[in-house]
Design a protein around this motif. Structure first.
Motif, PDB file in Angstrom:
ATOM      1  N   TYR A   1       0.826  -1.201   0.000  1.00  0.00           N
ATOM      2  CA  TYR A   1       0.000   0.000   0.000  1.00  0.00           C
ATOM      3  C   TYR A   1       0.861   1.252   0.000  1.00  0.00           C
ATOM      4  O   TYR A   1       0.528   2.239  -0.651  1.00  0.00           O
ATOM      5  N   GLU A   2       1.989   1.224   0.704  1.00  0.00           N
ATOM      6  CA  GLU A   2       2.874   2.392   0.766  1.00  0.00           C
ATOM      7  C   GLU A   2       3.379   2.761  -0.629  1.00  0.00           C
ATOM      8  O   GLU A   2       3.343   3.922  -1.032  1.00  0.00           O
TER       9      GLU A   2
ATOM     10  N   ASP B   1       0.536   4.041  -2.770  1.00  0.00           N
ATOM     11  CA  ASP B   1       0.170   5.407  -2.400  1.00  0.00           C
ATOM     12  C   ASP B   1       1.143   6.427  -2.981  1.00  0.00           C
ATOM     13  O   ASP B   1       0.730   7.502  -3.435  1.00  0.00           O
TER      14      ASP B   1
ATOM     15  N   TRP C   1       0.156   6.763  -6.618  1.00  0.00           N
ATOM     16  CA  TRP C   1      -1.108   7.469  -6.845  1.00  0.00           C
ATOM     17  C   TRP C   1      -0.966   8.964  -6.563  1.00  0.00           C
ATOM     18  O   TRP C   1      -1.538   9.795  -7.272  1.00  0.00           O
ATOM     19  N   LYS C   2      -0.187   9.318  -5.559  1.00  0.00           N
ATOM     20  CA  LYS C   2       0.040  10.743  -5.252  1.00  0.00           C
ATOM     21  C   LYS C   2       0.776  11.437  -6.387  1.00  0.00           C
ATOM     22  O   LYS C   2       0.527  12.617  -6.672  1.00  0.00           O
TER      23      LYS C   2
ATOM     24  N   SER D   1      -7.892  11.762  -2.482  1.00  0.00           N
ATOM     25  CA  SER D   1      -7.289  11.643  -1.147  1.00  0.00           C
ATOM     26  C   SER D   1      -8.331  11.876  -0.065  1.00  0.00           C
ATOM     27  O   SER D   1      -9.244  12.677  -0.239  1.00  0.00           O
TER      28      SER D   1
ATOM     29  N   ALA E   1      -7.324   5.488   3.520  1.00  0.00           N
ATOM     30  CA  ALA E   1      -6.450   6.574   3.077  1.00  0.00           C
ATOM     31  C   ALA E   1      -6.989   7.276   1.831  1.00  0.00           C
ATOM     32  O   ALA E   1      -6.447   8.298   1.423  1.00  0.00           O
ATOM     33  N   TRP E   2      -8.043   6.733   1.239  1.00  0.00           N
ATOM     34  CA  TRP E   2      -8.536   7.249  -0.025  1.00  0.00           C
ATOM     35  C   TRP E   2     -10.049   7.328  -0.035  1.00  0.00           C
ATOM     36  O   TRP E   2     -10.723   6.561   0.643  1.00  0.00           O
TER      37      TRP E   2
END
Length: 184
Positions: A80-81, A84, A87-88, A113, A146-147
């Motif tokens: 996931y890190e 993420d 995606w950022k 986000s 987180a999203w």
């Protein structure tokens, strides 16, 4: 592919011809070879360089693994890190859409986000519908805390996705199979 059908050779070392980018009219297209270690080897620095300073109206990124899985348990980046971080980068560049497969179904979501640092939302289109056995959408996206994931449409059907760039707008149309050689 070779000759006039050869892939661009501007990818990072070790991924030349498999990871690439090109500009066509007002669209930046980035193709990612994520299959090595489920994307763990994806070169995020190269991606960031390709996205930085681009002024095209449309930015499209494509790869194999979903960032937010609708079927399989494995995701882009393997963690996931890492997902993420990816995606950022898409968000901050103003990317319009991420196209992928892997999950054997059609699923369209819009992802933003959960914090107020970025209001840009990116569409994720999963179109793993080219002929393998169709899977059921698990309808629970991994790491949703987180999203903000907004499901827009999903279908367990064979088909393809058509993207038309009409200059100021790009339109993605899902064409599902109605019968042999018949799509709607």
């Amino acid at each position: 592919f070779s000759g006039p059908y050869a892939m661009p050779t501007n990818g990072p070392p070790g991924e030349v011809g498999a990871t690439y980018s090109f500009v066509h009219k007002n669209a930046l297209v980035i193709g990612l070879d994520e299959c090595e270690n489920h994307g763990v080897g994806m070169d995020l620095l190269w991606l960031e360089r390709e996205l930085s300073g681009k002024r095209q109206s449309h930015i499209f990124v494509l790869g194999h693994y979903p960032a937010f899985s609708a079927g399989h348990d494995d995701i882009l980046g393997g963690t996931y890190e890492r997902r993420d971080m990816f995606w950022k980068k898409l968000q901050s560049a103003g990317c319009n859409a991420y196209f992928c497969g892997h999950d054997h179904l059609y699923d369209h979501v819009q992802v933003g986000s959960s914090d107020s640092n970025s209001s840009h939302k990116v569409h994720q289109f999963i179109a793993g519908t080219a002929g393998a056995s169709l899977k059921k959408n698990k309808s629970k996206y991994r790491d949703a805390d987180a999203w903000v994931i907004e499901p827009l449409f999903g279908e367990r059907q064979y088909g393809y996705l058509l993207v038309e760039d009409n200059g100021s707008e790009a339109i993605a149309t899902w064409k599902h199979r109605k019968g042999p050689a018949e799509y709607e």
